[in-house]
Design a protein around this motif. Sequence first.
Motif, PDB file in Angstrom:
ATOM      1  N   GLU A  30     -13.518  -0.537  46.311  1.00 28.21           N
ATOM      2  CA  GLU A  30     -12.106  -0.241  46.091  1.00 28.21           C
ATOM      3  C   GLU A  30     -11.172  -1.283  46.696  1.00 28.21           C
ATOM      4  OE1 GLU A  30     -11.193   3.669  47.394  1.00 28.21           O
ATOM      5  OE2 GLU A  30     -12.764   4.640  46.206  1.00 28.21           O
ATOM      6  N   GLU A  31     -11.727  -2.208  47.452  1.00 33.39           N
ATOM      7  CA  GLU A  31     -10.891  -3.202  48.148  1.00 33.39           C
ATOM      8  C   GLU A  31     -10.690  -4.440  47.272  1.00 33.39           C
ATOM      9  OE1 GLU A  31     -10.838  -5.780  52.312  1.00 33.39           O
ATOM     10  OE2 GLU A  31     -12.369  -4.257  51.951  1.00 33.39           O
ATOM     11  N   PRO A  32      -9.438  -4.756  46.917  1.00 33.72           N
ATOM     12  CA  PRO A  32      -9.188  -5.940  46.070  1.00 33.72           C
ATOM     13  C   PRO A  32      -9.354  -7.238  46.846  1.00 33.72           C
ATOM     14  CG  PRO A  32      -7.112  -4.906  46.671  1.00 33.72           C
ATOM     15  CD  PRO A  32      -8.202  -4.010  47.215  1.00 33.72           C
TER      16      PRO A  32
ATOM     17  N   TRP B  58     -24.098 -16.107  43.041  1.00 34.42           N
ATOM     18  CA  TRP B  58     -24.938 -15.532  44.096  1.00 34.42           C
ATOM     19  C   TRP B  58     -24.143 -14.594  44.985  1.00 34.42           C
ATOM     20  CZ3 TRP B  58     -29.846 -15.432  43.540  1.00 34.42           C
ATOM     21  CH2 TRP B  58     -30.517 -16.470  42.886  1.00 34.42           C
ATOM     22  N   LYS B  59     -22.855 -14.847  45.141  1.00 34.22           N
ATOM     23  CA  LYS B  59     -22.033 -13.959  45.967  1.00 34.22           C
ATOM     24  C   LYS B  59     -21.681 -12.689  45.214  1.00 34.22           C
ATOM     25  CE  LYS B  59     -17.838 -13.875  48.801  1.00 34.22           C
ATOM     26  NZ  LYS B  59     -16.649 -14.645  49.256  1.00 34.22           N
ATOM     27  N   HIS B  60     -21.317 -12.821  43.956  1.00 33.72           N
ATOM     28  CA  HIS B  60     -21.007 -11.665  43.107  1.00 33.72           C
ATOM     29  C   HIS B  60     -21.960 -11.704  41.911  1.00 33.72           C
ATOM     30  CE1 HIS B  60     -17.302 -10.946  45.378  1.00 33.72           C
ATOM     31  NE2 HIS B  60     -17.038 -12.247  45.265  1.00 33.72           N
ATOM     32  N   LEU B  61     -23.065 -10.979  42.034  1.00 35.65           N
ATOM     33  CA  LEU B  61     -24.145 -11.082  41.050  1.00 35.65           C
ATOM     34  C   LEU B  61     -23.696 -10.681  39.646  1.00 35.65           C
ATOM     35  CD1 LEU B  61     -27.157  -9.657  43.109  1.00 35.65           C
ATOM     36  CD2 LEU B  61     -26.556 -12.045  42.668  1.00 35.65           C
ATOM     37  N   LEU B  62     -22.761  -9.722  39.547  1.00 33.45           N
ATOM     38  CA  LEU B  62     -22.262  -9.288  38.238  1.00 33.45           C
ATOM     39  C   LEU B  62     -20.809  -9.690  38.025  1.00 33.45           C
ATOM     40  CD1 LEU B  62     -23.839  -5.697  37.965  1.00 33.45           C
ATOM     41  CD2 LEU B  62     -24.830  -7.928  37.386  1.00 33.45           C
ATOM     42  N   GLY B  63     -20.305 -10.601  38.829  1.00 35.53           N
ATOM     43  CA  GLY B  63     -18.931 -11.059  38.681  1.00 35.53           C
ATOM     44  C   GLY B  63     -17.935 -10.132  39.364  1.00 35.53           C
ATOM     45  N   THR B  64     -16.655 -10.391  39.128  1.00 39.89           N
ATOM     46  CA  THR B  64     -15.577  -9.584  39.706  1.00 39.89           C
ATOM     47  C   THR B  64     -14.629  -9.135  38.596  1.00 39.89           C
ATOM     48  OG1 THR B  64     -14.197 -11.533  40.123  1.00 39.89           O
ATOM     49  CG2 THR B  64     -15.697 -10.846  41.883  1.00 39.89           C
ATOM     50  N   ASP B  65     -13.802  -8.124  38.914  1.00 40.46           N
ATOM     51  CA  ASP B  65     -12.880  -7.593  37.911  1.00 40.46           C
ATOM     52  C   ASP B  65     -11.489  -8.194  38.085  1.00 40.46           C
ATOM     53  OD1 ASP B  65     -11.834  -6.370  40.144  1.00 40.46           O
ATOM     54  OD2 ASP B  65     -12.276  -4.325  39.494  1.00 40.46           O
ATOM     55  N   GLU B  66     -10.496  -7.587  37.454  1.00 42.89           N
ATOM     56  CA  GLU B  66      -9.137  -8.135  37.440  1.00 42.89           C
ATOM     57  C   GLU B  66      -8.459  -8.077  38.805  1.00 42.89           C
ATOM     58  OE1 GLU B  66      -8.864  -3.780  36.291  1.00 42.89           O
ATOM     59  OE2 GLU B  66     -10.193  -5.495  35.977  1.00 42.89           O
ATOM     60  N   PHE B  67      -9.026  -7.326  39.754  1.00 41.19           N
ATOM     61  CA  PHE B  67      -8.488  -7.284  41.115  1.00 41.19           C
ATOM     62  C   PHE B  67      -9.395  -7.990  42.113  1.00 41.19           C
ATOM     63  CE2 PHE B  67      -6.556  -3.496  39.130  1.00 41.19           C
ATOM     64  CZ  PHE B  67      -5.224  -3.789  39.347  1.00 41.19           C
ATOM     65  N   GLY B  68     -10.390  -8.683  41.604  1.00 43.55           N
ATOM     66  CA  GLY B  68     -11.313  -9.394  42.480  1.00 43.55           C
ATOM     67  C   GLY B  68     -12.366  -8.507  43.110  1.00 43.55           C
ATOM     68  N   ARG B  69     -12.484  -7.278  42.650  1.00 46.72           N
ATOM     69  CA  ARG B  69     -13.473  -6.365  43.205  1.00 46.72           C
ATOM     70  C   ARG B  69     -14.846  -6.646  42.595  1.00 46.72           C
ATOM     71  NH1 ARG B  69      -9.760  -1.181  41.883  1.00 46.72           N
ATOM     72  NH2 ARG B  69     -10.125  -2.147  39.839  1.00 46.72           N
ATOM     73  N   ASP B  70     -15.863  -6.500  43.412  1.00 50.43           N
ATOM     74  CA  ASP B  70     -17.225  -6.803  42.988  1.00 50.43           C
ATOM     75  C   ASP B  70     -17.694  -5.783  41.950  1.00 50.43           C
ATOM     76  OD1 ASP B  70     -19.755  -8.336  43.464  1.00 50.43           O
ATOM     77  OD2 ASP B  70     -20.464  -6.339  43.993  1.00 50.43           O
ATOM     78  N   VAL B  71     -18.084  -6.263  40.769  1.00 50.71           N
ATOM     79  CA  VAL B  71     -18.497  -5.375  39.678  1.00 50.71           C
ATOM     80  C   VAL B  71     -19.787  -4.643  40.030  1.00 50.71           C
ATOM     81  CG1 VAL B  71     -19.269  -5.306  37.273  1.00 50.71           C
ATOM     82  CG2 VAL B  71     -17.312  -6.729  37.912  1.00 50.71           C
ATOM     83  N   LEU B  72     -20.727  -5.325  40.669  1.00 44.84           N
ATOM     84  CA  LEU B  72     -21.981  -4.679  41.047  1.00 44.84           C
ATOM     85  C   LEU B  72     -21.721  -3.495  41.979  1.00 44.84           C
ATOM     86  CD1 LEU B  72     -25.055  -4.486  41.206  1.00 44.84           C
ATOM     87  CD2 LEU B  72     -25.006  -6.217  43.003  1.00 44.84           C
TER      88      LEU B  72
END
Length: 305
Positions: free
Chosen positions: A58-60, A71-85
């Motif tokens: 929940e933390e942007p 490697w840091k965000h295995l599934l990428g990030t969303d529009e607020f920079g939150r980790d998708v995984l």
Amino acid sequence: MADISASEIDNVPRKPTVLSKIWRLLRKQPLGAVGFFIVLAMVLAALFAPLIAPFNPEEPNYEAILQGESWKHLLGTDEFGRDVLSRVIYGAQTALFVGLVASFVGATIGLVLGVASAYFGGLVDLFVQRILDVFMAFPLIIIALVIVVVSKGLFPNAGQQTQVLFVVIAITIPFIPKCARVVRSSALAIREIPYIDAARANGYSNSRIIMRHMVPNVMAPFLIMLTAFVGQAILLEASLSFLGLGVNDPTPAWGLMLRTAQEYFENHPWVAIYPGLAITLAVFGFNMFGDAVRDVLDPRLRSSQ
């Protein structure tokens, strides 16, 4: 005591071990086993989400907006920079809570109504069945939409937990008539068995006959319906969240992630692919597991195999 030869000892049937039972199930129900492992993985992810998820869902993080897989965000990030995984993992908690609670409550109420309707018959059966007919005349999603919209209209300032409760109620109610109909058909046959008449002749109360003689004998169709409902409930919850009638941001929910990903899907497809894949796997897993449970518990299917 007579001596027992080694050949006789070898011919003594051994009690099957747990591993042998599991292997037998895997051979007989391969898709059911796949569904079971998917469900198990989903449950473990929901239970141990704080330990598994690499980031706070929940933390942007405005420095990592819409970044691709790394490697840091295995599934990428969303529009607020939150980790998708992390959001997909925590989304399993929302999906499982709504799916399991709505399915269990709906199936249980349907069990009670179905057994009572079959046992008492007459006007009770007629009244209950006509009420169920009204609910079964509408698709599940329509009933759920109406309930959620009315609930939000009556309680516009409801908190997040209350909104989740509305979603659970909206999904629970459509399940009641479906389970009640299936249970009633089994209970009607059980009602005509002689031991029910014997219980009445011995002066047993209606509640005792229902709880001790009828309910245990309709548990097989009840469990089949229960497992089948979970996948439907997860899909309904995702549909309501996608339409903006489920949980609200920033709570992780797969349907909500799909809704917010619509604007970015063309250039950043990962924001929609992974929550969509999670919904697909969850529904597939519960459906395959439910089919296996049906094959095991239904004596007609078991005898034909």
